[in-house]
Scaffold this motif. Structure first.
Motif, PDB file in Angstrom:
ATOM      1  N   ASN A 144      -9.304  15.608  43.033  1.00  0.00           N
ATOM      2  CA  ASN A 144     -10.130  14.185  43.461  1.00  0.00           C
ATOM      3  C   ASN A 144      -9.216  13.328  44.114  1.00  0.00           C
ATOM      4  OD1 ASN A 144     -12.537  12.628  43.738  1.00  0.00           O
ATOM      5  ND2 ASN A 144     -12.451  11.821  41.670  1.00  0.00           N
TER       6      ASN A 144
ATOM      7  N   GLU B  10     -14.074   7.344  46.567  1.00  0.00           N
ATOM      8  CA  GLU B  10     -13.205   8.638  45.983  1.00  0.00           C
ATOM      9  C   GLU B  10     -14.206   9.655  46.519  1.00  0.00           C
ATOM     10  OE1 GLU B  10     -13.030   8.317  41.791  1.00  0.00           O
ATOM     11  OE2 GLU B  10     -14.960   7.723  41.409  1.00  0.00           O
TER      12      GLU B  10
ATOM     13  N   PRO C 286      -9.881   3.769  40.048  1.00  0.00           N
ATOM     14  CA  PRO C 286     -10.619   3.977  41.513  1.00  0.00           C
ATOM     15  C   PRO C 286     -11.401   2.542  41.834  1.00  0.00           C
ATOM     16  CG  PRO C 286     -10.762   5.850  40.217  1.00  0.00           C
ATOM     17  CD  PRO C 286      -9.999   4.682  39.195  1.00  0.00           C
TER      18      PRO C 286
ATOM     19  N   SER D   9      -8.867   9.640  45.127  1.00  0.00           N
ATOM     20  CA  SER D   9      -9.241   8.450  45.145  1.00  0.00           C
ATOM     21  C   SER D   9      -8.418   7.066  45.472  1.00  0.00           C
ATOM     22  CB  SER D   9      -9.603   7.922  43.441  1.00  0.00           C
ATOM     23  OG  SER D   9     -10.251   8.845  42.807  1.00  0.00           O
TER      24      SER D   9
END
Lengths: 346, 346
Positions: free
Chosen positions: A4, A101, A71, A6
């Protein structure tokens, strides 16, 4: 588990935020194990808005500042890919408060800041998905509601809109035209001025960086004075507008982007006009007007979009990697149209 | 024919007006030969108000500037001594727009700016004649109407009043107390601060010239923030108030006396609070509210005066000769209470 990417907040900036110093793109592994009523969103579009700069200050405001090392959040469009919340079934599209993100786990308390988009949102030709964070989202509602409530526009009046090619300004101008006002806009490049005059059909527009001071420009383009000033920039432009306001003028204070990234704010020296010309100057946020105006907004603007009766220019950054630079660019006025980031294809 | 001493306007000042240079007392012979519907007034009291400084500027405003080489005008109390207007019989007392002089011929068009005082005005023990240009006149109505309309006061809120011992400020504070607000005032001397605390029963008051900056003083005396700021002075005080305003705060812009007599106005650098705290800031003049609030005002304030439920301090200059110096003194904050000139005995 997914990777992920971010945009993480690192440090409070005092001037323009610098990628790598005040915020950075970081990749982390996301282990998803949803609790009851939580959802997992795959973010498709993310909106970059000037108000977010205020969330980078450690100062009291209507919205908490971003958390360090976390984030950042903001308005986005997303697809639900896992769900333990029956109101948000897998496969549905949502808009509202999400993360800056690729993937966001939305806690139960934050799901009330999301709305499920209409079933036809996936296929609509007239309404791109990004519109839900633009003309049909926060900037659109900002323009629509504040112009009505604070502006109290009357046919034949003159409105002056600063940052007129921006996310909110371009809509304010077009909505004011529909209400029969004379519309004057300012922007920071000749391309934007051309757009205002030739595409959006403003009655007058000027490049505030050219042809004399802002005040000289404004006097030339609004010789009959200004009844409503739609304030997006602050500083010298606000001072010029105060100088040109008519009696009982209204100043809709949406933002003051010229003042967000400086440690030496511009001093406004002519507020005496507020007394002499009985001016009302009012700040607001969307939530102040949502109850009374949201329904009309969605109905009116959807109809305008379907009928091609409104134009909405977006400046789309492709991919989260470039989004920090795009954000700084927007604060400097480099975007042309509403700034969004495309994070993923549907 | 009578000898008539008048305060004549000579020259537009850019800073404080100077007696003898920008205005002067001149004596002229007045040959009275009234036309139909004209009246001759013998002026008894004349009101000196900060707004009059604005009439000494050659700039657009809600009211025309004073005419050069002519007697100035303003609010006064007068006795009618000759009349060709049946609405104003000889012997009646009036208040309203008269001349800064001993005798005024009031043309027909200006008689609508006068009202005949009640029959008992001559003898009233509770209401001195000067009150008709003070607590029961323009300053009183200014305080009463703008506090209600723009202030939208709610029990438990905090109001900060600048120039709080002045013509308007002392009334705003007392009216706000009656509505259940916490009242904080600023003034320019310890005597005035004592008066605010001990006579008018303000909850807090400070001398803005002492004990640190205005902001430090305001933070100390309004630790819970300011919901309503009643603005009479502008400049550094406005900046401090903006800093301390609470969300959805209201700023009632009555005047900015600190800015009237300077060629280098103070630049306000923190208007960004208007966005972040959703502040409304509004200028006005009395006429904006007269239709809706005048009747209630006269009823309420007369009743308070009869019941000794309101205090109103006046600073009376005896005789027109010293009125120019009194006017300049008022602009410098030297008056203590509402500044009036007694021109003649009844």
């Amino acid at each position: 588990m997914v990777h992920n990417k971010s945009a993480v907040f690192l440090k409070f900036p005092s001037e323009f935020p610098i990628p790598g110093e005040h915020f950075a793109i970081q990749t982390k592994d996301l282990h998803v194990s949803l609790k009851n009523n939580e959802i997992l969103a795959r973010n498709l579009y993310f909106s970059l808005d000037p108000y977010m700069r205020g969330r980078m200050n450690d100062a009291p405001s209507y919205i908490p500042h971003f958390q360090l090392q976390k984030p950042m959040s903001g308005y986005g469009v997303a697809e639900i890919i896992e769900s333990k919340n029956p109101a948000f079934p897998v496969g549905s599209l949502v808009s509202g408060m999400t993360g800056w993100e690729q993937y966001s786990v939305i806690p139960e308390g934050f799901t009330k800041l999301l709305r499920v988009l209409p079933k036809n949102a996936r296929e609509s030709k007239k309404i791109p998905l990004s519109a839900w964070v633009g003309v049909l989202g926060m900037p659109g509602f900002t323009a629509y509601s504040s112009l009505k409530v604070i502006g109290q526009p009357k046919t034949g009046e003159t409105i002056f809109v600063s940052a007129a090619a921006g996310a909110v300004g371009q809509l304010v101008g077009q909505m004011a035209k529909k209400l029969g006002l004379r519309v004057v806009g300012s922007a920071g490049s000749d391309d934007k001025v051309d757009y205002l005059l030739n595409e959006l059909k403003f009655d007058a527009a000027f490049n505030y960086k050219k042809n004399g001071t802002i005040l000289e420009n404004l006097k030339r383009h609004a010789p009959e004075g200004v009844d409503i000033y739609y304030e997006n920039v602050g500083g010298e432009t606000l001072e010029a507008a105060l100088e040109c306001m008519n009696t009982h003028g209204r100043i809709i204070v949406c933002g003051m982007i010229s003042q967000y990234n400086t440690t030496e704010p511009y001093g406004i020296r002519n507020l005496g006009h507020i007394v002499a010309k009985r001016i009302t100057m009012r700040g607001f946020i969307n939530d102040d007007f949502a109850k009374d105006y949201m329904e009309d907004f969605v109905k009116d603007v959807s109809a305008w979009l379907e009928a091609d009766a409104i134009i909405y220019k977006e400046d789309v950054e492709d991919g989260i990697e470039g989004s920090l630079d795009a954000f700084v660019g927007m604060l400097k006025g480099k975007n042309f149209g509403k700034q969004v980031v495309k994070i993923a294809d549907l």
